[in-house]
Design an enzyme around this catalytic site. Sequence first.
Site, PDB file in Angstrom:
ATOM      1  N   GLY A 168       0.849  -1.184   0.000  1.00 19.39           N
ATOM      2  CA  GLY A 168       0.000   0.000   0.000  1.00 19.39           C
ATOM      3  C   GLY A 168       0.882   1.229   0.000  1.00 19.39           C
ATOM      4  O   GLY A 168       2.090   1.131   0.118  1.00 19.39           O
ATOM      5  N   CYS A 169       0.299   2.413  -0.152  1.00 21.71           N
ATOM      6  CA  CYS A 169       1.169   3.564  -0.365  1.00 21.71           C
ATOM      7  C   CYS A 169       0.497   4.899  -0.110  1.00 21.71           C
ATOM      8  O   CYS A 169      -0.697   4.993   0.085  1.00 21.71           O
ATOM      9  CB  CYS A 169       1.641   3.640  -1.816  1.00 21.71           C
ATOM     10  SG  CYS A 169       2.301   2.137  -2.426  1.00 21.71           S
ATOM     11  N   ALA A 170       1.353   5.941  -0.169  1.00 18.61           N
ATOM     12  CA  ALA A 170       0.898   7.322  -0.279  1.00 18.61           C
ATOM     13  C   ALA A 170       1.576   7.924  -1.500  1.00 18.61           C
ATOM     14  O   ALA A 170       2.722   7.588  -1.790  1.00 18.61           O
ATOM     15  CB  ALA A 170       1.289   8.096   0.962  1.00 18.61           C
TER      16      ALA A 170
END
Lengths: 149, 244, 364, 500, 420
Positions: free
Chosen positions: C12-14
């Site tokens: 997952g990420c930003a």
Amino acid sequence: MKKIYAQEKYCIGCRLCEVYCSAVHSEYPNDLVKAFNRSKIVPTPRVKVEEDRPLSFAMQCRHCDEPHCLKACITGAMYRDEESGAILNDAERCVGCWTCIVACPYGGIFRDESKSKVVAKCDYCLDQGDPACVKNCPNGALKIEEGGE
Amino acid sequence: MIEINAQGIYYKELNQQIHNYIAEGKKDIIIKNVNGQRYIGDALPQGVKLELEGTPGNDLAAYMDGAEVIVKGNTQEGTANTMSGGKLVIHGRSGDATGYAMRGGKVFVKGDVGYRVGIHMKEYKDMIPAIVVGGNAGSFFGEYMAGGVLIVLGLDGGTELVGDYCGTGMHGGVMYLRGKVPSYKLGKEVKSVELNDEDTRQLTSYITNFADYFGYKADEILKAKFTKLIPYNTRPYGNLYTHY
Amino acid sequence: MLREGQVRIPSGCAISGIINRKGNRFSGEKIIESIAVMHDRSNGLGGGFAAYGIYPEYKDFYAFHMFYDNLQAKEDVEHFFNEHFSVELSGIIPTRKVSSIKKSPIIWRYFMKPLPDKIRDSELYEDEYVVQCVMKINSKFSGAYVVSSGKNMGAFKAVGYPEDVGEFYKLEEYQGYTWTAHGRFPTNTPGWWGGAHPFTLLDWSVVHNGEISSYDANRRYVEMFGYDCSLQTDTEAITYAFDLLLRKHGLPLDMAIQTVAAPFWDSIAHMDEKQQKVFKALRITYSSLLINGPFSIILGSKNGFVALNDRIKLRALVAAEDNDTLYVASEESAIRAVCPKPERVWSPRGGEPVIGLLEGADSI
Amino acid sequence: MTLSMNTPEFLVERNLDRCIKCQVCVGQCANEVHKYDKETDSLSCEDLACVGCHRCVTLCPTHALTIKKFPLEFRTNANWTPSTINAIYKQAESGGILLTGMGNDKPYPIYWDHLLLNASQVTNPSIDPLREPMEVKTYLGRKPDKLDFSDGELLTEIAPQVELELPIMFSAMSFGSISLNAVKSLAAAAKEVGTMFNTGEGGLHQDLYSYGDNAIVQVASGRFGVHSQYLEAGTAIEIKIGQGAKPGIGGHLPGEKVGREVSETRMIPEGSDALSPAPHHDIYSIEDLRQLIYSLKEATRYKKPVAVKIAAVHNVAAIASGIARAGADIITIDGFRGGTGATPLRTRDNVGIPIELALAAVDSRLRNESIRHQVSLVVAGSLRNSADVMKAIALGADAVYIASSALLALGCHMCQKCYTGKCNWGIATQDPNLVKRLNPEIGAQRAANLLRAWKHEIKEMLGGMGINAIESLRGNRLMLRGVGLSDRDLEILGVKAAGE
Amino acid sequence: MQYVIVGNSAAAIGAVESIRNYDTENPILVISDEPYHTYSRPLISYYLTGLRDEESIMYRPKNFYDRYKVETMLGRRVEAVVTEKKQLKLDNQEIISYNKLLIATGGKPFLPPIEGATGPDIYNFIKLDDAKDLKEVAQPGKSAVVIGGGLIGLKVAEGLLKNEVAVTVVDLAPQLLNSILDAAGAGIVKKCLEKKGMEFHLGTTAKTIQNFGERKIVGLADGKEVVADFVVVAVGVVPNKHLVEDTDIKVNRGIVTDHAMGTSVEGIFAAGDVAENYDVLFGQNRVIPILPNAYEQGQVAGANMAGQKSVYPGGFAKNAIGFFGLSMVTAGITTAPDETFQEYSSQPTEDRYLKVVIKEGKLVGFVRINAVDRSGILTGLLMQQKDVTDLIPQLISEEIGLIDLPQDLRKARLKGDAVQ
């Protein structure tokens, strides 16, 4: 009114309509085994499968708009059920004179061999829900509908 | 009368041109310098007439559905493939598998034809296909034949009227061969019988047409004795299988 | 432990991106500040930045950022470089010590041009030649990894939180007109820097949030067109998909976007006939490039960036405008951190791109 | 007559307490197993004639009948099994080729059952197909390498496509091998659900021309019923080279099945054998295939996709590549478990390869050659449920064909006696007494229901994977893991082992 | 009074039920000289044998008149109809005005010229009262002479026999059931009845009836004499048309009616055994005194009285009858009158006989003894007048079905309402 129509091309001549018709009009309407194996006389089916292979179809009372049987009935036993429109025979009043049989051009009225001297004819299984012959036709060869094809 | 010069035109374009003309209502077309273009006459309907000069490519008149095609030259493989109707007149020889699965119409070949000609021809009611070969035919002539008429005239001489395995698997239709064929050349499903009046009438009609197209005298051709071949029965493999 | 590329690691990420559409350059401080707000969207196992306009003095040279695991790898690749390119300048990428960032590879930078006769022999366009070289290094040279390979741009990434990565690379010292950033939350601890994002090819860079479900369908399609997905990451596959559509097939940007975030058949059915034909053709032809599953991406190039999320908006994406500057980020707070009062803030719809192009550029 | 060694396969048991002597069983058994004796008012059974089709059991209104395996044991012998021995008895008696029906029933590995599907957990979301859009529409046909635009205008012309509302079609079954009512059932179901049925090589009956938009018309070696109207009638044309159940051999519809309607449709005389040669006699080499493909395209003015169907054989990948390059728009591969109306037993059980491996090999090969995207890949050969379909698509298929599953939906009981023409379910027969047992209205509903059910299941499973368009599953082999497979199998299938 | 109906049997009931289909409001008055609730006349033979009591021979349920809003004057005789004034005069001198009138007075016994044919112990068998009277005297051990071997005669003879009365039947015709059966069929019936002990004098007629103490002696034309306790004169029925005899209503054998069952006087209709109408098989006007026709004619008359346009298509005889378990149906013309008719039949056996009469390829009559089932299918063919030349073998087989009909006829019947 809705009527039962035979689909010749799908009637497979299995006679299950006759089997179920006899049963529902027997003392054991919900038990085929008892209806056939314990009834003293198995009721005459009110539907008749006619067969001349490969042609076959099941035939029962047409519940005519102008019923010849009703006009011919000498006792008043034959009557139209107000609610359903079905032509019914009151076995109590029927004397088994067979005038209706000779009057019915469809051959839709039969002598009931399980009772003495009355006729048997399709009553749409009015006390059973859908007619047993239609319900139990394995191939959709009996349809209850308006008009017919 | 429309004329197309097919020199160097790819088949797709040539056939598109033909279709364009047909769409415009022009149905009489001469195509010159044909060489190798495939599918000419493919599925063309009745009323269309093509005249080809040169060597058309494979699958000439495939699925042809009533059109008339005249070839001033030889034709290649797959000629009249699955043809449904119409007429094909070849002023030369024709290649292998001519008339494969043909189900209607007529093919007249002036010269020889290749292997497997008339293979799996079939007929239905009044749709009776016919191939008339002026020269000789290769092996497997009329293999699997299920209907129709095959005629070999052997007009160019030569010893081999037909090749080997003539009519092998044949289960319908009829062959007329002008002359005798040794029995070892025949498929085991085929028998030779005498011609009856109906055969003669039919044969005369085909050969009269043939003679007209190619400048022969029908009487002369018909003078010779013909062999008629028909299948033993319509169920050649009825006993081949056992139920598991 | 298998590293990224040997095994597929979901994450997952930003993401965050800033562009000044006038082309005015600004320091990397701003983008670090922005991505730092979303600290909790990453887990310290990957962070990175792509910066455009940072090498104006070498803008005609391919700027290769490289990671080497060891000197042998460096030697091998430099030999390869010398065979295929003329190297104008090379040197270490300056970094500073940051306590949280450890086990740094050898980080090197090259400004190069392909050798003209080599290009001629390859019968490839220059860009394609460079791409083939990148593919070759990544797949054939053990211990070497191309971090970025575009002109006047570069990618900076590491294992760590993005704000630490920015500090590590001293990004406050770079001036760029477009910056994108990525904070990563992988599901294991690969400890491999190459696995961090952004992923780049030529001047394409992709930062991306979400794990796409169509990965293998997309991968196996692009691989038919000469790409080698050595990293097994979504970002890589998406980058190649855009490279294929935009650079190789020359699709207009909006069409490329409608390919990866294709409208539903139901929507297509309600379009006018002409549009229907176009969109049907896109979906039929490029069905394997539909990116399915949750994603929000920022696709950067020298001309600007496109931010996009999936067609049913399974990932968040916010955009804002203030004067000439366009912001996109996973969260609005990441924009407000650097631009407290933008003129306009909006949430793009699923599949609706936010396009930020430099003035005068007509496509990305 | 000499002694026959044949012994019954099945034992018919009648519960006399339940039997009401209605004689439905007598009328329903085309094999005349049940007999009614008027004199004694009793029913008897001829076990030897029973094929285990269960028609009597199903129609018996009192469930008085049971069919069991005939409890006749040979001495245990792992090598000489009863079926092996009985086959020899039959051949010794007849001298004939053993004929059978339906697909390979030998216990070869079924790879579908060794492949497991993926689902989303945490790192990406599963999708709820009941409320969110879930696309399974599929287009079959040749795709361009790329699209060209100029000033936003699309320049590329897309080749004709077959549009499917779900990636499942009814496989080729000819009118002849199955009854007209069976074909009508499938045609109407295909229309209702938005997919295709395939005519097989039996031509297209006049009644079915109205289903042309849902028909793939087949051109096989016998060229039965092939003419220009037929070719025009369908949405696509399929050239049948081979069939999974009998690779390398032709077909043979015996004359007794060629009644008036079959005769009309196939355009051959009534009662005549319909022989389909083993090869197309205009295709003896791959370039000839190109010739046939384009002759059909020419005949239909390039308006119909042309498919080529082959059996899955050993070098299927290379052949498929050749087919793609020969100009086919769709490649159909039929695995060795595929069904048929009649096939020599030994061929059925021993020739060809499983569809799973063939599919994986073909998909990989076409991708290696960078042409996979140009053609559509359809697979057949015993797709038994929606999970098999999912797995096929994940391995790389665009769509699948089902036939045995569809026939089961119509009532087939897998007795494998199609070749006798006495199908008691009205499916694999031309006997008018039997054909009418399949009411096509009911048949169509059942077949359509099957497809609808599978479609729901596919959507469920797709949603579970976090995918909302079927094309994102196509070739997405990461969505598969193998269990109980060798490394070699896994390699060929291109999937990882479960746990990897 | 809007509707007045004279008579209270099948034709009257048919009219009432029909009127109420169209007019639920205007009053209907039924006047009958019999004091009973409507009953079924054919059932009096069942009453005689005790199979039915007075209660259970009612033709319609007890609440019939209420349900159909019918006023009744039962036991009241209409003396005259004054057509100019549209009035009826009753036996109590009451005058009833009508707007529409139906005369459905039925039949009355035909009394042949027999000397001494009135008086005690001489009975008829038409009405309930006749049956009541007979039941009184029909005691076991008694004997009776029944004059008339037709439908009524044989039914009364059977009834008496069942009451253990010895019965001798006398008929002028050489065969029984002359009007509905051919000779072969009649022979089977005769044998059956003889087996049960009935005696017959056929081909002769009663000339005199004389008292012989308590008993009667019936003198026959052939000179024989039969002694019995009582005599039943059951030669047949004739239209009970006295009411119209002095009016301008046109009368032939019965009251002449048109397609609407209207008489020659506007507003006056006639139906049932009193009326004569078109016999489709004979091609001429006839009185066909059977219940189904009466009811149907009544229905048509009723509809027309209520302002509808209803047409009576004509009728023909059809009968179902049985004696001691020997059941038979007959319809139309059962003996070919001339060579333009053809007869086809099965070989008669002791208890089975099937016959059809064909004219110009069309069915005009049939006899089926002990093969009653589905015989209406033949009736339908008779009504439809389609060519049946190809069906003759099926028509004289014991089992007839719709399956035996040509496809178009079969399909039409399966659909229903195809035969009107």
